[in-house]
Design a protein around this motif. Sequence first.
Motif, PDB file in Angstrom:
ATOM      1  N   LEU A 171       0.832  -1.193   0.000  1.00 19.82           N
ATOM      2  CA  LEU A 171       0.000   0.000   0.000  1.00 19.82           C
ATOM      3  C   LEU A 171       0.873   1.250   0.000  1.00 19.82           C
ATOM      4  CD1 LEU A 171      -2.754  -0.979   2.600  1.00 19.82           C
ATOM      5  CD2 LEU A 171      -2.645  -1.463   0.160  1.00 19.82           C
ATOM      6  N   GLU A 172       0.435   2.242  -0.739  1.00 22.96           N
ATOM      7  CA  GLU A 172       1.177   3.506  -0.815  1.00 22.96           C
ATOM      8  C   GLU A 172       0.183   4.661  -0.914  1.00 22.96           C
ATOM      9  OE1 GLU A 172       4.404   5.754  -3.730  1.00 22.96           O
ATOM     10  OE2 GLU A 172       4.352   3.550  -3.646  1.00 22.96           O
ATOM     11  N   ILE A 173       0.253   5.593   0.034  1.00 30.50           N
ATOM     12  CA  ILE A 173      -0.598   6.778   0.020  1.00 30.50           C
ATOM     13  C   ILE A 173       0.045   7.826  -0.875  1.00 30.50           C
ATOM     14  CG2 ILE A 173      -1.608   8.627   1.404  1.00 30.50           C
ATOM     15  CD1 ILE A 173      -1.627   6.713   3.767  1.00 30.50           C
ATOM     16  N   ILE A 174      -0.676   8.228  -1.930  1.00 34.46           N
ATOM     17  CA  ILE A 174      -0.113   9.182  -2.887  1.00 34.46           C
ATOM     18  C   ILE A 174      -0.766  10.558  -2.793  1.00 34.46           C
ATOM     19  CG2 ILE A 174       0.583   7.407  -4.540  1.00 34.46           C
ATOM     20  CD1 ILE A 174      -1.938   8.121  -6.157  1.00 34.46           C
ATOM     21  N   ASP A 175      -1.915  10.643  -2.110  1.00 32.32           N
ATOM     22  CA  ASP A 175      -2.580  11.937  -2.028  1.00 32.32           C
ATOM     23  C   ASP A 175      -3.550  11.928  -0.858  1.00 32.32           C
ATOM     24  OD1 ASP A 175      -3.243  14.519  -2.614  1.00 32.32           O
ATOM     25  OD2 ASP A 175      -4.505  14.063  -4.340  1.00 32.32           O
ATOM     26  N   SER A 176      -3.871  13.124  -0.382  1.00 30.54           N
ATOM     27  CA  SER A 176      -4.858  13.261   0.680  1.00 30.54           C
ATOM     28  C   SER A 176      -5.749  14.449   0.366  1.00 30.54           C
ATOM     29  CB  SER A 176      -4.166  13.451   2.040  1.00 30.54           C
ATOM     30  OG  SER A 176      -3.399  14.639   2.049  1.00 30.54           O
ATOM     31  N   LEU A 177      -7.021  14.270   0.595  1.00 31.06           N
ATOM     32  CA  LEU A 177      -8.015  15.321   0.393  1.00 31.06           C
ATOM     33  C   LEU A 177      -8.778  15.512   1.699  1.00 31.06           C
ATOM     34  CD1 LEU A 177      -9.461  14.120  -3.036  1.00 31.06           C
ATOM     35  CD2 LEU A 177      -7.723  15.867  -2.692  1.00 31.06           C
ATOM     36  N   TYR A 178      -9.356  16.678   1.822  1.00 32.75           N
ATOM     37  CA  TYR A 178     -10.156  16.907   3.020  1.00 32.75           C
ATOM     38  C   TYR A 178     -11.622  16.933   2.639  1.00 32.75           C
ATOM     39  CZ  TYR A 178     -12.080  18.869   7.271  1.00 32.75           C
ATOM     40  OH  TYR A 178     -12.812  19.060   8.407  1.00 32.75           O
ATOM     41  N   MET A 179     -12.347  15.910   3.075  1.00 30.77           N
ATOM     42  CA  MET A 179     -13.785  15.808   2.855  1.00 30.77           C
ATOM     43  C   MET A 179     -14.459  15.842   4.209  1.00 30.77           C
ATOM     44  SD  MET A 179     -14.006  15.273  -0.520  1.00 30.77           S
ATOM     45  CE  MET A 179     -15.534  14.420  -0.848  1.00 30.77           C
ATOM     46  N   PRO A 180     -15.073  16.974   4.572  1.00 34.26           N
ATOM     47  CA  PRO A 180     -15.622  17.108   5.919  1.00 34.26           C
ATOM     48  C   PRO A 180     -16.689  16.075   6.259  1.00 34.26           C
ATOM     49  CG  PRO A 180     -16.363  18.903   4.484  1.00 34.26           C
ATOM     50  CD  PRO A 180     -15.292  18.171   3.757  1.00 34.26           C
ATOM     51  N   LYS A 181     -17.383  15.522   5.268  1.00 32.99           N
ATOM     52  CA  LYS A 181     -18.430  14.547   5.532  1.00 32.99           C
ATOM     53  C   LYS A 181     -17.889  13.128   5.697  1.00 32.99           C
ATOM     54  CE  LYS A 181     -22.023  17.177   3.131  1.00 32.99           C
ATOM     55  NZ  LYS A 181     -23.056  17.158   2.060  1.00 32.99           N
ATOM     56  N   GLN A 182     -16.594  12.950   5.457  1.00 32.85           N
ATOM     57  CA  GLN A 182     -15.976  11.633   5.590  1.00 32.85           C
ATOM     58  C   GLN A 182     -15.142  11.575   6.870  1.00 32.85           C
ATOM     59  OE1 GLN A 182     -16.721   9.255   3.458  1.00 32.85           O
ATOM     60  NE2 GLN A 182     -17.881  10.597   2.092  1.00 32.85           N
ATOM     61  N   LYS A 183     -14.887  10.353   7.342  1.00 30.38           N
ATOM     62  CA  LYS A 183     -14.086  10.180   8.541  1.00 30.38           C
ATOM     63  C   LYS A 183     -12.624  10.489   8.237  1.00 30.38           C
ATOM     64  CE  LYS A 183     -17.015   6.499  10.435  1.00 30.38           C
ATOM     65  NZ  LYS A 183     -17.042   5.078  10.860  1.00 30.38           N
ATOM     66  N   PRO A 184     -11.919  11.118   9.179  1.00 33.22           N
ATOM     67  CA  PRO A 184     -10.477  11.363   8.973  1.00 33.22           C
ATOM     68  C   PRO A 184      -9.725  10.045   8.800  1.00 33.22           C
ATOM     69  CG  PRO A 184     -11.319  12.669  10.793  1.00 33.22           C
ATOM     70  CD  PRO A 184     -12.409  11.713  10.424  1.00 33.22           C
ATOM     71  N   GLY A 185      -8.835  10.002   7.838  1.00 29.36           N
ATOM     72  CA  GLY A 185      -8.058   8.797   7.573  1.00 29.36           C
ATOM     73  C   GLY A 185      -8.764   7.766   6.718  1.00 29.36           C
ATOM     74  N   GLN A 186      -9.995   8.024   6.339  1.00 26.76           N
ATOM     75  CA  GLN A 186     -10.746   7.075   5.509  1.00 26.76           C
ATOM     76  C   GLN A 186     -10.242   7.115   4.074  1.00 26.76           C
ATOM     77  OE1 GLN A 186     -15.009   7.218   5.996  1.00 26.76           O
ATOM     78  NE2 GLN A 186     -15.357   6.711   3.867  1.00 26.76           N
ATOM     79  N   ILE A 187     -10.162   5.951   3.436  1.00 23.65           N
ATOM     80  CA  ILE A 187      -9.682   5.855   2.049  1.00 23.65           C
ATOM     81  C   ILE A 187     -10.778   6.323   1.105  1.00 23.65           C
ATOM     82  CG2 ILE A 187      -8.874   4.285   0.248  1.00 23.65           C
ATOM     83  CD1 ILE A 187      -7.630   2.599   2.478  1.00 23.65           C
ATOM     84  N   LEU A 188     -10.434   7.282   0.253  1.00 27.54           N
ATOM     85  CA  LEU A 188     -11.399   7.860  -0.682  1.00 27.54           C
ATOM     86  C   LEU A 188     -11.306   7.244  -2.076  1.00 27.54           C
ATOM     87  CD1 LEU A 188     -10.921  11.626   0.264  1.00 27.54           C
ATOM     88  CD2 LEU A 188     -12.639  10.033   1.144  1.00 27.54           C
ATOM     89  N   ASP A 189     -10.121   6.799  -2.450  1.00 31.56           N
ATOM     90  CA  ASP A 189      -9.937   6.237  -3.789  1.00 31.56           C
ATOM     91  C   ASP A 189      -8.752   5.288  -3.765  1.00 31.56           C
ATOM     92  OD1 ASP A 189     -10.411   5.764  -6.451  1.00 31.56           O
ATOM     93  OD2 ASP A 189      -9.364   7.540  -7.177  1.00 31.56           O
ATOM     94  N   GLN A 190      -8.724   4.366  -4.714  1.00 26.97           N
ATOM     95  CA  GLN A 190      -7.631   3.409  -4.812  1.00 26.97           C
ATOM     96  C   GLN A 190      -7.367   3.043  -6.265  1.00 26.97           C
ATOM     97  OE1 GLN A 190     -10.113   0.053  -2.862  1.00 26.97           O
ATOM     98  NE2 GLN A 190      -8.732  -1.039  -4.255  1.00 26.97           N
ATOM     99  N   SER A 191      -6.127   2.719  -6.540  1.00 27.51           N
ATOM    100  CA  SER A 191      -5.728   2.266  -7.875  1.00 27.51           C
ATOM    101  C   SER A 191      -4.658   1.187  -7.719  1.00 27.51           C
ATOM    102  CB  SER A 191      -5.160   3.423  -8.701  1.00 27.51           C
ATOM    103  OG  SER A 191      -4.761   2.974  -9.976  1.00 27.51           O
ATOM    104  N   PRO A 192      -4.890  -0.028  -8.277  1.00 32.78           N
ATOM    105  CA  PRO A 192      -5.989  -0.489  -9.117  1.00 32.78           C
ATOM    106  C   PRO A 192      -7.331  -0.511  -8.370  1.00 32.78           C
ATOM    107  CG  PRO A 192      -4.097  -1.976  -9.233  1.00 32.78           C
ATOM    108  CD  PRO A 192      -3.854  -1.059  -8.097  1.00 32.78           C
ATOM    109  N   LYS A 193      -8.389  -0.499  -9.166  1.00 34.16           N
ATOM    110  CA  LYS A 193      -9.731  -0.485  -8.619  1.00 34.16           C
ATOM    111  C   LYS A 193     -10.078  -1.842  -7.994  1.00 34.16           C
ATOM    112  CE  LYS A 193     -10.860   3.700  -9.833  1.00 34.16           C
ATOM    113  NZ  LYS A 193     -11.130   4.742  -8.798  1.00 34.16           N
ATOM    114  N   PRO A 194     -11.058  -1.877  -7.094  1.00 34.50           N
ATOM    115  CA  PRO A 194     -11.469  -3.150  -6.475  1.00 34.50           C
ATOM    116  C   PRO A 194     -11.931  -4.165  -7.525  1.00 34.50           C
ATOM    117  CG  PRO A 194     -12.423  -1.280  -5.300  1.00 34.50           C
ATOM    118  CD  PRO A 194     -11.785  -0.725  -6.530  1.00 34.50           C
TER     119      PRO A 194
END
Length: 316
Positions: A96-119
């Motif tokens: 696993l490698e974190i390449i970016d972080s976004l701030y989405m106030p409606k989401q939990k902090p540290g929650q994964i928003l996107d992944q590549s490759p896709k599920p």
Amino acid sequence: MSPTPFPPTPRRNGAPRNPRKTQLPPVLARMLDTIRRNIILRNIVMALCIGIILYFVVNLVLNIYTRHGQRIIVPTMIGHTFDEARKMSEQGALRLEIIDSLYMPKQKPGQILDQSPKPGMGVKKGRRVFLTVNAFRPRTDVIPYVTGYSLRQAKNMLETKGFEIERLVYRSDMATNNVLDELYKGRSITHDSRTKAELGSGITLVVGVNHSSPLPRIPKVIGLTLREAKSRLWEVGLNVGNIKFDSGIGTNDTEDARVYRQEPNQQSRTDYGGKVSLWLTLDTQKIASSSKSSDAATRRYAVDEEESADNDREKE
């Protein structure tokens, strides 16, 4: 007196004297004999044999090294925390490698928003999975100073820095779509203010309009994402009106939803700063059907507009 020779051992059922020696077919025996006698043929045959052996050895090594035929199904990590995703990856030996972080106030902090490759995709063991996670706190940056630029340049400068336009306010001016002022939370942004704001914040732009300029045409935004539709409308001097999502579209799906309906329709004219309402869906068939209907309405509008212009010319 010569010794009496031993009688020959009788053969059983007509078996050959040397049962271990197998007789080759005459044709094959002649071919082998020719190869043994001809040094050139012998070398060619040896080279072919060595080549075949090397081919199978290299193929075997490559299959072992690349784990040919072995596939791991990428699990769904979106919506989980990084620690939970790491436990999932240990089962399939994924990195696993974190390449970016976004701030989405409606989401939990540290929650994964996107992944590549896709599920659901099949990958090899040891494959890296790139993740975008929700930041624990919003990132901030200096709001760029865009007063004096054209609307298109100002929009591009704001979007490049991670901001967007909240609203366009038009005032009479000699030049149309020239930015006269920019506001954040009601306060003007000056060249030396160095005002910081959370990325994604909306900036109000005060823009000039020469009332002799022709009214802008509404662009077609059907088929675009909400972000793309907003950018396209701002570019021509229009505001975004009501935004409605189809039922069943969650927070994680809003980025993938696309416009299937817009009011007013494309190519019609409206005042600078006018609002265009948008409806979004994930149904591709719905988008395609609406796009065709919108194009048909546009053609009818163009015919009516041309007829109206001809009537005006006749009256003159």
